[in-house]
Design a protein around this motif. Structure first.
Motif, mmCIF file in Angstrom:
data_model
loop_
_atom_site.group_PDB
_atom_site.id
_atom_site.type_symbol
_atom_site.label_atom_id
_atom_site.label_comp_id
_atom_site.label_asym_id
_atom_site.label_seq_id
_atom_site.Cartn_x
_atom_site.Cartn_y
_atom_site.Cartn_z
ATOM 1 N N GLN A 61 0.826 -1.216 0.000
ATOM 2 C CA GLN A 61 0.000 0.000 0.000
ATOM 3 C C GLN A 61 0.859 1.265 0.000
ATOM 4 O O GLN A 61 0.609 2.212 0.719
ATOM 5 C CB GLN A 61 -0.962 -0.019 1.186
ATOM 6 C CG GLN A 61 -1.904 -1.200 1.131
ATOM 7 C CD GLN A 61 -2.764 -1.337 2.363
ATOM 8 O OE1 GLN A 61 -2.546 -0.652 3.358
ATOM 9 N NE2 GLN A 61 -3.733 -2.229 2.305
ATOM 10 N N MET A 62 1.884 1.241 -0.839
ATOM 11 C CA MET A 62 2.749 2.404 -0.984
ATOM 12 C C MET A 62 2.192 3.289 -2.095
ATOM 13 O O MET A 62 1.442 2.833 -2.947
ATOM 14 C CB MET A 62 4.171 1.957 -1.307
ATOM 15 C CG MET A 62 4.819 1.142 -0.221
ATOM 16 S SD MET A 62 6.443 0.527 -0.696
ATOM 17 C CE MET A 62 7.424 1.965 -0.356
ATOM 18 N N ARG A 63 2.569 4.543 -2.062
ATOM 19 C CA ARG A 63 2.131 5.457 -3.116
ATOM 20 C C ARG A 63 3.280 6.382 -3.493
ATOM 21 O O ARG A 63 4.245 6.531 -2.742
ATOM 22 C CB ARG A 63 0.916 6.258 -2.668
ATOM 23 C CG ARG A 63 1.168 7.131 -1.466
ATOM 24 C CD ARG A 63 -0.131 7.809 -1.033
ATOM 25 N NE ARG A 63 0.113 8.823 -0.051
ATOM 26 C CZ ARG A 63 0.237 8.625 1.248
ATOM 27 N NH1 ARG A 63 0.126 7.412 1.740
ATOM 28 N NH2 ARG A 63 0.462 9.624 2.069
ATOM 29 N N THR A 64 3.165 6.988 -4.640
ATOM 30 C CA THR A 64 4.188 7.902 -5.123
ATOM 31 C C THR A 64 4.180 9.166 -4.273
ATOM 32 O O THR A 64 3.109 9.717 -4.013
ATOM 33 C CB THR A 64 3.926 8.263 -6.595
ATOM 34 O OG1 THR A 64 3.792 7.059 -7.333
ATOM 35 C CG2 THR A 64 5.048 9.092 -7.167
ATOM 36 N N PRO A 65 5.327 9.630 -3.831
ATOM 37 C CA PRO A 65 5.346 10.834 -2.995
ATOM 38 C C PRO A 65 4.975 12.072 -3.805
ATOM 39 O O PRO A 65 5.349 12.232 -4.957
ATOM 40 C CB PRO A 65 6.785 10.912 -2.504
ATOM 41 C CG PRO A 65 7.578 10.157 -3.502
ATOM 42 C CD PRO A 65 6.656 9.100 -4.038
ATOM 43 N N THR A 66 4.206 12.918 -3.183
ATOM 44 C CA THR A 66 3.841 14.197 -3.797
ATOM 45 C C THR A 66 4.334 15.310 -2.883
ATOM 46 O O THR A 66 4.736 15.072 -1.744
ATOM 47 C CB THR A 66 2.308 14.304 -3.973
ATOM 48 O OG1 THR A 66 1.701 14.251 -2.667
ATOM 49 C CG2 THR A 66 1.773 13.179 -4.845
ATOM 50 N N ALA A 67 4.237 16.539 -3.372
ATOM 51 C CA ALA A 67 4.676 17.679 -2.565
ATOM 52 C C ALA A 67 3.805 17.827 -1.321
ATOM 53 O O ALA A 67 4.258 18.316 -0.284
ATOM 54 C CB ALA A 67 4.633 18.952 -3.400
ATOM 55 N N ALA A 68 2.558 17.401 -1.395
ATOM 56 C CA ALA A 68 1.645 17.529 -0.252
ATOM 57 C C ALA A 68 2.037 16.611 0.902
ATOM 58 O O ALA A 68 1.781 16.940 2.061
ATOM 59 C CB ALA A 68 0.221 17.221 -0.697
ATOM 60 N N VAL A 69 2.644 15.482 0.612
ATOM 61 C CA VAL A 69 2.987 14.546 1.687
ATOM 62 C C VAL A 69 4.479 14.528 1.995
ATOM 63 O O VAL A 69 4.923 13.783 2.843
ATOM 64 C CB VAL A 69 2.523 13.110 1.348
ATOM 65 C CG1 VAL A 69 1.027 13.039 1.263
ATOM 66 C CG2 VAL A 69 3.191 12.607 0.102
#
Length: 98
Positions: A72-80
């Protein structure tokens, strides 16, 4: 003369028996070598199959898919994204003393 003939006959029989024994041992060792080579070939085939499976499992698309689904990993964004700054590094950038 007969003693010599008997002695030579015994030597001939002993030599023949030794020859039979050595031939038997050579055949036995040859079959062991053949079995070992067959096992080596089988292990080489298994190793190649495992290497192929390893390469298949390690493709970037599959790793990303597993990371998303199982972990359940996701691509990092500037928001996180969180930036951590060391206090000593911040003061050194501005010319201040620690």
């Amino acid at each position: 003369m007969t003693r010599l003939n008997v002695l030579l006959f015994v030597a001939l029989v002993a030599s023949g028996l030794y020859l039979v024994h050595v031939s038997y041992q050579a055949r036995r060792l040859f079959t062991q070598v053949e079995r070992a080579q067959a096992e080596e070939r089988a292990l080489d085939v298994a190793h190649e199959q495992l290497q192929l499976e390893k390469r298949t499992q390690a493709t970037p698309l599959r790793v990303e898919k597993v990371a998303r689904e199982r972990l359940q990993m996701r691509t990092p964004t500037a928001a996180v994204t969180q930036y951590v700054q060391y206090e000593g590094a911040a003061s050194a950038e501005h010319g201040a003393r620690p």
